[in-house]
Design an enzyme around this catalytic site. Sequence first.
Site, PDB file in Angstrom:
ATOM      1  N   ARG A  22      16.960  -7.836   2.526  1.00 26.28           N
ATOM      2  CA  ARG A  22      18.262  -7.491   3.077  1.00 26.28           C
ATOM      3  C   ARG A  22      18.394  -5.968   3.186  1.00 26.28           C
ATOM      4  NH1 ARG A  22      23.128  -9.002  -0.274  1.00 26.28           N
ATOM      5  NH2 ARG A  22      24.949  -8.887   1.089  1.00 26.28           N
ATOM      6  N   GLU A  33       8.685   3.139   0.562  1.00 30.51           N
ATOM      7  CA  GLU A  33       7.263   3.449   0.658  1.00 30.51           C
ATOM      8  C   GLU A  33       6.507   2.709   1.748  1.00 30.51           C
ATOM      9  OE1 GLU A  33       5.936   4.521  -3.709  1.00 30.51           O
ATOM     10  OE2 GLU A  33       7.768   3.348  -3.652  1.00 30.51           O
ATOM     11  N   ILE A  73      17.397  11.169  -4.326  1.00 27.91           N
ATOM     12  CA  ILE A  73      16.475  12.263  -3.999  1.00 27.91           C
ATOM     13  C   ILE A  73      16.509  12.572  -2.506  1.00 27.91           C
ATOM     14  CG2 ILE A  73      15.022  11.890  -6.001  1.00 27.91           C
ATOM     15  CD1 ILE A  73      13.079  10.334  -4.257  1.00 27.91           C
ATOM     16  N   GLN A  84      14.394   6.025   5.872  1.00 28.24           N
ATOM     17  CA  GLN A  84      13.262   5.862   4.959  1.00 28.24           C
ATOM     18  C   GLN A  84      12.034   5.362   5.711  1.00 28.24           C
ATOM     19  OE1 GLN A  84      12.822   6.555   1.540  1.00 28.24           O
ATOM     20  NE2 GLN A  84      14.553   7.783   2.186  1.00 28.24           N
ATOM     21  N   THR A 123      20.393   4.579   6.450  1.00 31.85           N
ATOM     22  CA  THR A 123      19.530   5.186   5.446  1.00 31.85           C
ATOM     23  C   THR A 123      18.204   4.424   5.361  1.00 31.85           C
ATOM     24  OG1 THR A 123      20.718   3.919   3.774  1.00 31.85           O
ATOM     25  CG2 THR A 123      21.386   6.197   4.077  1.00 31.85           C
ATOM     26  N   PHE A 181       8.950  12.334  -3.233  1.00 31.72           N
ATOM     27  CA  PHE A 181       7.739  11.661  -2.733  1.00 31.72           C
ATOM     28  C   PHE A 181       6.775  11.342  -3.866  1.00 31.72           C
ATOM     29  CE2 PHE A 181       9.332  14.521   0.596  1.00 31.72           C
ATOM     30  CZ  PHE A 181       9.852  13.543   1.430  1.00 31.72           C
ATOM     31  N   GLY A 226      13.372  -3.118  -0.862  1.00 34.92           N
ATOM     32  CA  GLY A 226      13.001  -1.707  -1.014  1.00 34.92           C
ATOM     33  C   GLY A 226      12.271  -1.193   0.214  1.00 34.92           C
ATOM     34  N   VAL A 227      12.644  -0.001   0.660  1.00 36.34           N
ATOM     35  CA  VAL A 227      12.144   0.518   1.932  1.00 36.34           C
ATOM     36  C   VAL A 227      11.500   1.899   1.815  1.00 36.34           C
ATOM     37  CG1 VAL A 227      13.775  -0.767   3.371  1.00 36.34           C
ATOM     38  CG2 VAL A 227      14.451   1.455   2.431  1.00 36.34           C
TER      39      VAL A 227
END
Lengths: 704, 333
Positions: A593, A670, A469, A603, A599, A243, A667-668
């Site tokens: 995409r 945050e 992570i 997130q 997963t 995190f 990107g997912v």
Amino acid sequence: MTGTARAGPTTGTPAAIGARLVRIEGPDKVRGAAPYAYEYPVDGVTYCCAVGSTVTRGRVRSTSADAIRQVPGVLEVLWHANAPRLATADGSELAVLQSDRVAYRRQIVAAVVAESFEIATEAARMLEIEYDDEPFAVELRADDPDLYRPDKVNPNFATDTETGDVDGALRSATYGVDHTYRTPAYHNNPMEPHASIAVWHGDELTVFDSNQGASPVRARLAELFGVPPGSVRVVAEHVGGGFGAKGTPRPVVVLTAMAARVVGRPVKMAATREQMFAFVGYRTPTIQRVRLGADADGRIVGISHEVVEQTSTIDEFAEQTAVATRMMYAGANRRTTHRLRRLDVPTPAWMRAPGECPGMYALESAVDELAIASGLDPVELRLRNDPQTDPETGAPFTSRNLAACLRDGSRLFGWTQRHAEPRVQRDGRWLVGTGLAASTYPARARASKATARARRDGGFDVELCAADIGTGARTALTQIAADALGVAPAVVRLRLGDTNFSEAPLAGGSMGTSSWGWAVTRACEGLRARLAEADGSVPVDGLAVEVDTKEEIERREQRPAHAFGAQFAEVRVDEGTGEIRVARLLGVFAVGRIVNPMTARSQLIGGMTMGVSMALLEASLLDREYGDYLNHDLAQYEIATCADVPRVEAHWIDERDDFVNPLGAKGVGEIGIVGTAAAIANATYNATGVRVRDLPIRLEKLIG
Amino acid sequence: MRKFEYLRPEDRARAVDLAANPDVKLLGGGTNLIDLMKIGVETPEFLVDTTRLGLDEIESRADGGLRIGASVRNTDVASDDRVRERFPVLSAAVLAGASGQLRNMATVGGNLLQRTRCAYFQDVTKACNKRKPGSGCPAQTGANRELAILGGSEHCIATHPSDMAVALRALDASVLIETEKGAETIPLADFYRLPGERPDIETNLPYGSLIVAIDIPAPRNGARSSYVKVRDRASFGFALASVAGVLRVADGRVAEVALALGGVAPLPWRARVAEAQLMGAPAEPDRFRAAIDAELEAAQPRPENAFKVTLARRIVVRVLNELAGATREGEAS
Ligand SMILES: Cc1cc2nc3c(=O)[nH]c(=O)nc-3n(C[C@H](O)[C@H](O)[C@H](O)COP(=O)(O)OP(=O)(O)OC[C@H]3O[C@@H](n4cnc5c(N)ncnc54)[C@H](O)[C@@H]3O)c2cc1C
């Protein structure tokens, strides 16, 4: 053995990207067979325990180190007087034991190395330390005369921006809001604490470490210990969450390596949960004044977002809290500012969606207040102010699908059934309310290397020093590699988390999949071409291609690239007790995409759940008398339990942004935590008619 | 290294023998004691395990009450059919506490003697009169949101964290103990002490006491009971305020009542003032409000926990209303 083995694309392989591939290392983790940093068996290992300062500001005068060294089983007691000097004692949190200065309470001022964990812990407890202590300041205040303007905010943004006549526009606006929002400090607290085992062989250092990026840890250790990077190997095969707390090296790994050098034996150390609230970083508290003005049609004419936040006396960390406000909504007259105060506190650091997370809580709360002031539906207000080009630079976005997220979310959530009027909807003694907020997060990529190798047995190895992570990176990269090679994921062995592999950037800024995936794609494409040239023949020791995406990324045209989202919350508030429960949370995201729906969903709902904690529960409590954070375990620092998130849904729109990277993915990691707290605060207002502008929203703020 | 010895006696006499030692701590499920040892708050030299002493039975008493052994796990208390039928308030209170895993480990004896969750008590680097007599009480002006509004003193405003004990207090339970000198029964009413000048002394237990069981007298005829707990999160949180209520209404008037409050005082707080006002009074919301207001006149809230006065008032009124409503419905059917 003679002859050649054949390898190459199998025909008719279904696309791996987009498939629901289960986490590759899942079974190992469930069986306890996946080693985490602290668990590597190392012969002759010894144990290090750090001692924290009990004064908040001052100097270490003396210690009883000589006496403690006599305790059976104790190998060494380190403090500034005898700790080896680091090659670059550069006044950062990593300058462990380099001076007598105490910059904050619980800062590491000594460490004991012993034959066992128990001996080290007890000896650390017995160590007496004398201090000269000085008066301290730990509380952030907006009227503090010592606030200053940093030269830039993280990582490299202008501190302030100003366009047009902001004050004039706000003065003459038909509708206006002017409020101050506050967020407390937060501590990241991944399940696995910071942990390291350090082993020296001469000038060669091997470190098993829990981090978000082994390559940057290696680079930093090499600098600090004055050895070439090639002499340092960092292994981080499995990591139990970060995190952001493990985004850059923290004192644990430095202290462990230092201690191992001094005692001449391997040393291991894991931060205690208490220490997770002390010296490994946290999110700065913020005080944010937001002013918005709109014309009679609800078009924003003025935006001002002024941020006050803290840093330490050791180092400057300037969270980019108002940066998202620069690109979020249209409006000709705009201002953002950041002011810092150097307090006698630990240096704040990265935490999931640094900047966007606290900043969008304030902005999206203010937008809700503007919707109420102007009598517009909050979805409609946002749609009216959704710019098609970056409002500051005029440059076109690579893609901007906020409107689609708002519309889809509105439909899926049943938004139009709500009552705009607060305190109207009830269910027995529960007041029910709904609210929404927008989300955004930049879509960026860093340069990375990667190696793809064909083996003679028909399998492929893809290797890079990426970090998994707990996100599923290993699985996603396997899918990416499989498609680029044109083979099934089962024949791809993806190896990461080791500096012996190709150098790669850290897992951070939601850039992992984009950066590593880009390099993996290029390496696999390269290998595929080489195999084609060689007519599929693989030499005895395999055929390998290593690539570096540095040039390709630098050559690329720069355009504003962001992911977007809209989050909708339904909260229930007990009218008598003020207890707040989030009955439903629904997010729709435009994140490019989706490499792996399972997963990715984890997130997104993970971020949203963390946002529920932020809205209602989380706060690091400043102890004004002692100067540290008072609640330092997970019984006292509350986060959401399963019962607090009965229904969290994440959806995404069909988006592929080929401008951002060859994968079209944004990107997912945050974006899920961005806006959640505002959605819940807005829903709480709708339920109760009470606007809470300082987090967390606790029941006493509702029943007064 | 700080060593301690772990002992696991198999009979009570031996355990009682061992308990008469200032360096001994009795061990139940360890869910509180072990945590406190890890952070240096408790430093026993001997841990004497009490879970193999045959104290793990729940028995019916001749009067229709129950005797619950000291090492019965919290989960087993909550799920026992007799407890659920006769004392639903107890089952509800236990289930409102901690988490499933903790309740599976926690024992009845350990639950009664669990220590406060005050943050200063749990931090050995800070002053705390309970942990280190005479060192001070930073909570008075510091972080006191979770702390007491009733029964505190200038030396300590820590709250007792147990939910189970609140229900037991409303049920007039007693604690059976054994010491070297023999067996004794202590009503829960006399079990805990207010902090006064000695917050470090939390109970009136004689030296070297082994808790053996709790006795709960027969349920009051026709009385209803329930437990309401308010906490920040939906589960796994300590009470900001809680109430265990027992009520019987006859002819529209309060015939029997017991009210105990949790999360607001250094001990499970029996609302005697409110009860006295309610006995014989019409079972009406106004009377409920007036009664709890009278009780809370003694409250001494601190800046961060003034809301607990409102909270306590509202949940008491809610519980009484619900119990009175249930009684009325019960009579009608
Ligand atoms: C995160 C967390 C959340 C929690 N939330 C709640 C909550 O919401 N509500 C709630 O009520 N509780 C809560 N608890 C506390 C939990 O209920 C207690 O830890 C538990 O009941 C203690 O029982 P134990 O058997 O484990 O006691 P132990 O830890 O074994 O012992 C506690 C004390 O009792 C003494 N003792 C134990 N047995 C005996 C005996 N037979 N005779 C004499 N002395 C004895 C020990 O010496 C020690 O001093 C929570 C705990 C945690 C860790």
